[in-house]
Design an enzyme around this catalytic site. Sequence first.
Site, PDB file in Angstrom:
ATOM      1  N   GLY A  18       0.784  -1.231   0.000  1.00 33.26           N
ATOM      2  CA  GLY A  18       0.000   0.000   0.000  1.00 33.26           C
ATOM      3  C   GLY A  18       0.818   1.285   0.000  1.00 33.26           C
ATOM      4  O   GLY A  18       0.308   2.342   0.386  1.00 33.26           O
ATOM      5  N   LEU A  33      -8.064  -7.446 -14.684  1.00 35.63           N
ATOM      6  CA  LEU A  33      -9.509  -7.222 -14.626  1.00 35.63           C
ATOM      7  C   LEU A  33     -10.144  -7.434 -15.993  1.00 35.63           C
ATOM      8  O   LEU A  33      -9.594  -7.020 -17.022  1.00 35.63           O
ATOM      9  CB  LEU A  33      -9.781  -5.796 -14.131  1.00 35.63           C
ATOM     10  N   HIS A  37       2.414   1.139 -13.006  1.00 33.60           N
ATOM     11  CA  HIS A  37       3.285  -0.015 -13.247  1.00 33.60           C
ATOM     12  C   HIS A  37       4.739   0.461 -13.231  1.00 33.60           C
ATOM     13  O   HIS A  37       5.069   1.465 -13.875  1.00 33.60           O
ATOM     14  CB  HIS A  37       2.950  -0.658 -14.595  1.00 33.60           C
ATOM     15  N   ASP A  91      -0.765  -4.303 -18.029  1.00 29.96           N
ATOM     16  CA  ASP A  91       0.078  -3.118 -17.919  1.00 29.96           C
ATOM     17  C   ASP A  91       0.226  -2.389 -19.262  1.00 29.96           C
ATOM     18  O   ASP A  91       1.322  -1.959 -19.638  1.00 29.96           O
ATOM     19  CB  ASP A  91       1.450  -3.486 -17.312  1.00 29.96           C
TER      20      ASP A  91
HETATM   21  C1  GAR Z   1       4.234  -1.092  -6.922  1.00 30.54           C
HETATM   22  O1  GAR Z   1       5.599  -1.066  -7.242  1.00 30.54           O
HETATM   23  C2  GAR Z   1       3.383  -1.029  -8.176  1.00 30.54           C
HETATM   24  O2  GAR Z   1       3.893  -0.179  -9.147  1.00 30.54           O
HETATM   25  C3  GAR Z   1       3.426  -2.461  -8.613  1.00 30.54           C
HETATM   26  O3  GAR Z   1       3.245  -3.185  -7.419  1.00 30.54           O
HETATM   27  C4  GAR Z   1       3.839  -2.449  -6.346  1.00 30.54           C
HETATM   28  C5  GAR Z   1       2.846  -2.313  -5.225  1.00 30.54           C
HETATM   29  O4  GAR Z   1       3.424  -1.634  -4.111  1.00 30.54           O
HETATM   30  N1  GAR Z   1       2.427  -2.758  -9.599  1.00 30.54           N
HETATM   31  C6  GAR Z   1       2.621  -3.657 -10.586  1.00 30.54           C
HETATM   32  O5  GAR Z   1       3.637  -4.308 -10.687  1.00 30.54           O
HETATM   33  C7  GAR Z   1       1.467  -3.782 -11.563  1.00 30.54           C
HETATM   34  N2  GAR Z   1       1.813  -4.705 -12.603  1.00 30.54           N
HETATM   35  P1  GAR Z   1       2.511  -0.907  -3.059  1.00 30.54           P
HETATM   36  O6  GAR Z   1       1.517  -1.945  -2.548  1.00 30.54           O
HETATM   37  O7  GAR Z   1       3.492  -0.498  -1.968  1.00 30.54           O
HETATM   38  O8  GAR Z   1       1.853   0.271  -3.716  1.00 30.54           O
END
Ligand code: GAR
Length: 213
Positions: A19, A100, A116, A157
């Site tokens: 989060g 989704l 992403h 993505d």
């Molecule tokens: C983040 O680095 C986000 O960009 C990535 O997951 C992480 C979540 O961190 N998303 C992806 O890789 C989407 N394909 P967070 O829970 O600390 O925000």
Amino acid sequence: MRSEARVSKRIAVLVSGNGGNLQAILDAVDDGRLAARVVGVVSNRPAVRALQRATTAGVPTAVVEALPVETRVQYDERLRDVVEAWEPDIVVLAGFMRVLSPVFLDAFPQAVVNIHPALPGELPGIRAIERAHAQAQDGLRTHSGIMVHLVPDEGVDTGPVLAVVEVAVSRGESLADFATRMHDAEHRLLVRALVEFIDQPIAQKTHQHLRFR
Ligand code: GAR
């Protein structure tokens, strides 16, 4: 004083874990950089830190776990119903680690935003930061980056880009240091992209690729 229109945008946030990006949104709402309200946070995993962050901020939370017997469409219908009840103007996928389907996306046309940790067209899916770092150690890249984009369909993505920033990565840099810089960059970029997304019509935004480079 902010006008009613400036504070009227309702944001729902979908999460799966830590989060950090949710926290960036909550902080920006709290200190007035983002003229919006987080109306709900839903996770596909129980007891994750993101849910604690939402609760601390006084934001309603929900957990929608996938059942072993249900299809992806059935899951997305249940998720859609939870998010629709919050009546969001914008749905942010902030580390939400599921793809989704249209049954969810069509309920929020041109309003689902994903972040992403890679440049457009590069490293879709999970562990993009780790993969970019590994490629840099092999001398195959000197930079990666972050993108914020609309999610029009089931592409992983991909979608019209709202904001992009490059982040350098060097041979010899630790994964932990690179990951910290990437996370700092994505938290800043997500807030900037949402501020602009709220302020400008989508029709203009989708032609402004690479605006933040
Ligand atoms: C983040 O680095 C986000 O960009 C990535 O997951 C992480 C979540 O961190 N998303 C992806 O890789 C989407 N394909 P967070 O829970 O600390 O925000």
